[in-house]
Design a protein around this motif. Structure first.
Motif, PDB file in Angstrom:
ATOM      1  N   THR A  71       0.832  -1.198   0.000  1.00 43.17           N
ATOM      2  CA  THR A  71       0.000   0.000   0.000  1.00 43.17           C
ATOM      3  C   THR A  71       0.872   1.256   0.000  1.00 43.17           C
ATOM      4  O   THR A  71       2.070   1.210   0.284  1.00 43.17           O
ATOM      5  N   ASN A  72       0.257   2.387  -0.354  1.00 39.68           N
ATOM      6  CA  ASN A  72       0.950   3.691  -0.411  1.00 39.68           C
ATOM      7  C   ASN A  72       2.063   3.725  -1.450  1.00 39.68           C
ATOM      8  O   ASN A  72       3.069   4.418  -1.289  1.00 39.68           O
ATOM      9  N   LEU A  73       1.886   2.968  -2.517  1.00 39.88           N
ATOM     10  CA  LEU A  73       2.872   2.967  -3.597  1.00 39.88           C
ATOM     11  C   LEU A  73       2.818   4.290  -4.349  1.00 39.88           C
ATOM     12  O   LEU A  73       1.745   4.826  -4.616  1.00 39.88           O
ATOM     13  N   THR A  74       3.997   4.832  -4.680  1.00 35.07           N
ATOM     14  CA  THR A  74       4.088   6.068  -5.459  1.00 35.07           C
ATOM     15  C   THR A  74       4.774   5.766  -6.784  1.00 35.07           C
ATOM     16  O   THR A  74       5.908   5.290  -6.799  1.00 35.07           O
ATOM     17  N   LEU A  75       4.082   6.042  -7.873  1.00 35.96           N
ATOM     18  CA  LEU A  75       4.635   5.755  -9.196  1.00 35.96           C
ATOM     19  C   LEU A  75       5.121   7.040  -9.859  1.00 35.96           C
ATOM     20  O   LEU A  75       4.459   8.069  -9.800  1.00 35.96           O
ATOM     21  N   PRO A  76       6.288   6.976 -10.507  1.00 36.24           N
ATOM     22  CA  PRO A  76       6.788   8.154 -11.241  1.00 36.24           C
ATOM     23  C   PRO A  76       5.877   8.485 -12.419  1.00 36.24           C
ATOM     24  O   PRO A  76       5.256   7.599 -13.011  1.00 36.24           O
ATOM     25  N   LYS A  77       5.796   9.772 -12.759  1.00 33.25           N
ATOM     26  CA  LYS A  77       4.907  10.224 -13.824  1.00 33.25           C
ATOM     27  C   LYS A  77       5.625  10.389 -15.167  1.00 33.25           C
ATOM     28  O   LYS A  77       4.970  10.550 -16.191  1.00 33.25           O
ATOM     29  N   ASN A  78       6.950  10.367 -15.149  1.00 37.00           N
ATOM     30  CA  ASN A  78       7.694  10.681 -16.377  1.00 37.00           C
ATOM     31  C   ASN A  78       8.165   9.427 -17.097  1.00 37.00           C
ATOM     32  O   ASN A  78       9.151   9.454 -17.835  1.00 37.00           O
ATOM     33  N   ILE A  79       7.475   8.297 -16.883  1.00 35.21           N
ATOM     34  CA  ILE A  79       7.821   7.062 -17.576  1.00 35.21           C
ATOM     35  C   ILE A  79       6.578   6.552 -18.321  1.00 35.21           C
ATOM     36  O   ILE A  79       5.494   7.112 -18.200  1.00 35.21           O
ATOM     37  N   SER A  80       6.756   5.493 -19.091  1.00 36.89           N
ATOM     38  CA  SER A  80       5.666   4.924 -19.876  1.00 36.89           C
ATOM     39  C   SER A  80       5.151   3.656 -19.206  1.00 36.89           C
ATOM     40  O   SER A  80       5.939   2.842 -18.710  1.00 36.89           O
ATOM     41  N   TYR A  81       3.823   3.475 -19.222  1.00 38.55           N
ATOM     42  CA  TYR A  81       3.205   2.307 -18.607  1.00 38.55           C
ATOM     43  C   TYR A  81       2.444   1.504 -19.666  1.00 38.55           C
ATOM     44  O   TYR A  81       1.708   2.072 -20.486  1.00 38.55           O
ATOM     45  N   PHE A  82       2.620   0.207 -19.615  1.00 37.96           N
ATOM     46  CA  PHE A  82       1.938  -0.691 -20.536  1.00 37.96           C
ATOM     47  C   PHE A  82       1.375  -1.880 -19.753  1.00 37.96           C
ATOM     48  O   PHE A  82       1.905  -2.254 -18.707  1.00 37.96           O
ATOM     49  N   ALA A  83       0.307  -2.450 -20.280  1.00 39.95           N
ATOM     50  CA  ALA A  83      -0.258  -3.673 -19.721  1.00 39.95           C
ATOM     51  C   ALA A  83      -0.555  -4.630 -20.867  1.00 39.95           C
ATOM     52  O   ALA A  83      -0.786  -4.207 -22.008  1.00 39.95           O
ATOM     53  N   ILE A  84      -0.564  -5.926 -20.564  1.00 40.42           N
ATOM     54  CA  ILE A  84      -0.836  -6.908 -21.607  1.00 40.42           C
ATOM     55  C   ILE A  84      -2.298  -6.884 -22.020  1.00 40.42           C
ATOM     56  O   ILE A  84      -2.627  -7.119 -23.176  1.00 40.42           O
ATOM     57  N   GLY A  85      -3.197  -6.557 -21.075  1.00 41.08           N
ATOM     58  CA  GLY A  85      -4.618  -6.563 -21.394  1.00 41.08           C
ATOM     59  C   GLY A  85      -5.355  -5.352 -20.856  1.00 41.08           C
ATOM     60  O   GLY A  85      -4.837  -4.597 -20.025  1.00 41.08           O
ATOM     61  N   LYS A  86      -6.583  -5.198 -21.334  1.00 44.02           N
ATOM     62  CA  LYS A  86      -7.413  -4.055 -20.955  1.00 44.02           C
ATOM     63  C   LYS A  86      -7.694  -4.031 -19.453  1.00 44.02           C
ATOM     64  O   LYS A  86      -7.588  -2.992 -18.802  1.00 44.02           O
ATOM     65  N   LYS A  87      -8.080  -5.181 -18.886  1.00 46.02           N
ATOM     66  CA  LYS A  87      -8.401  -5.233 -17.468  1.00 46.02           C
ATOM     67  C   LYS A  87      -7.190  -4.883 -16.621  1.00 46.02           C
ATOM     68  O   LYS A  87      -7.297  -4.135 -15.636  1.00 46.02           O
TER      69      LYS A  87
END
Length: 242
Positions: A71-87
């Motif tokens: 919990t309380n994870l902080t993700l950087p905003k200046n990188i690219s995010y991808f997922a294998i699927g829509k969900k």
């Protein structure tokens, strides 16, 4: 009877949806999901990323594991995010204001095609995944000279049932399979009679091909492992009396 083999909580949600439309369904998960060995270090790995680096999410279980164990994870905003699927993309979006991209073909091959649109050479890539899975994604990205690190966010633990758990009303069974691991587990509970008479609903071309290799005769392929896509396919193709 419809057997939903995907883990909690997605499996329970799908089972509930099906029961509401008079498609009798039972949640029969083949794996329990527990804490991955790397998830407590996830924030550290994210903090090391540079602008334009990449994070890849392989399944909805990544987000469920983060919500439970990190919990309380902080993700950087200046990188690219991808997922294998829509969900997977929709769930992971709760952690970041940045868009989480996903391919039309919701598998490793589809994501690799999407990533061809940009150079990954010398970019750091974190793949948030489970304790087992295909090496195709990581190996291909490393071949493209990316710096890849696998982050085990969750662990699959097989759930063992009585061998005859699927032995009744075989011709009236629909079994929903959303991964190769689930298909392999199904071998422990299925017979030649199952493979001739029961129905499988699978969510990728890879699972479909493997099911046919294992001599399953009645296999329906849907384009996504998203619960709504599976729900719509069951509603369309299988009568309420199944």
């Amino acid at each position: 009877m419809i057997f939903v083999t995907r883990p909690s909580p997605e499996g329970e949600k799908l089972t509930e949806l099906l029961n509401k439309i008079d498609r009798p369904a039972q949640h029969l998960p083949f794996f329990k999901i527990s804490q991955g060995r790397d998830i407590l270090q996830l924030q550290h790995h994210l903090n090391q990323l540079l602008p334009n680096d990449i994070v890849i999410v392989v399944s909805p279980q990544v987000t469920h594991a983060i919500n439970h164990y990190s919990t309380n994870l902080t993700l950087p905003k200046n990188i690219s995010y991808f997922a294998i699927g829509k969900k997977s993309a929709q769930l992971f979006k709760q952690f970041t204001e940045v868009e989480v991209n996903y391919p039309d073909r919701e598998d490793s091959e589809g994501l690799l095609v999407l990533l061809q649109q940009q150079s990954v050479k010398q970019r750091n890539i974190l793949i948030l995944c489970g304790n087992s899975g295909r090496p195709l994604l990581s190996q291909t990205l490393m071949n493209r000279q990316a710096k890849v690190k696998l982050i085990e966010c969750y662990t699959r633990i097989p759930i063992i049932y009585q061998p005859d758990i699927l032995s009744e009303h075989i011709s009236q069974q629909l079994i929903i399979i959303t991964s190769i691991e689930h298909l392999n587990q199904l071998e422990s509970y299925s017979s030649d009679e199952h493979k001739k008479q029961s129905y499988l609903l699978v969510t990728s071309q890879r699972i479909f091909t493997k099911a046919k290799e294992l001599t399953w005769q009645n296999v329906l392929l849907v384009k996504s492992a998203d619960n709504q896509t599976i729900f719509n396919a069951v509603k369309q193709h299988f009568p309420a009396s199944l």
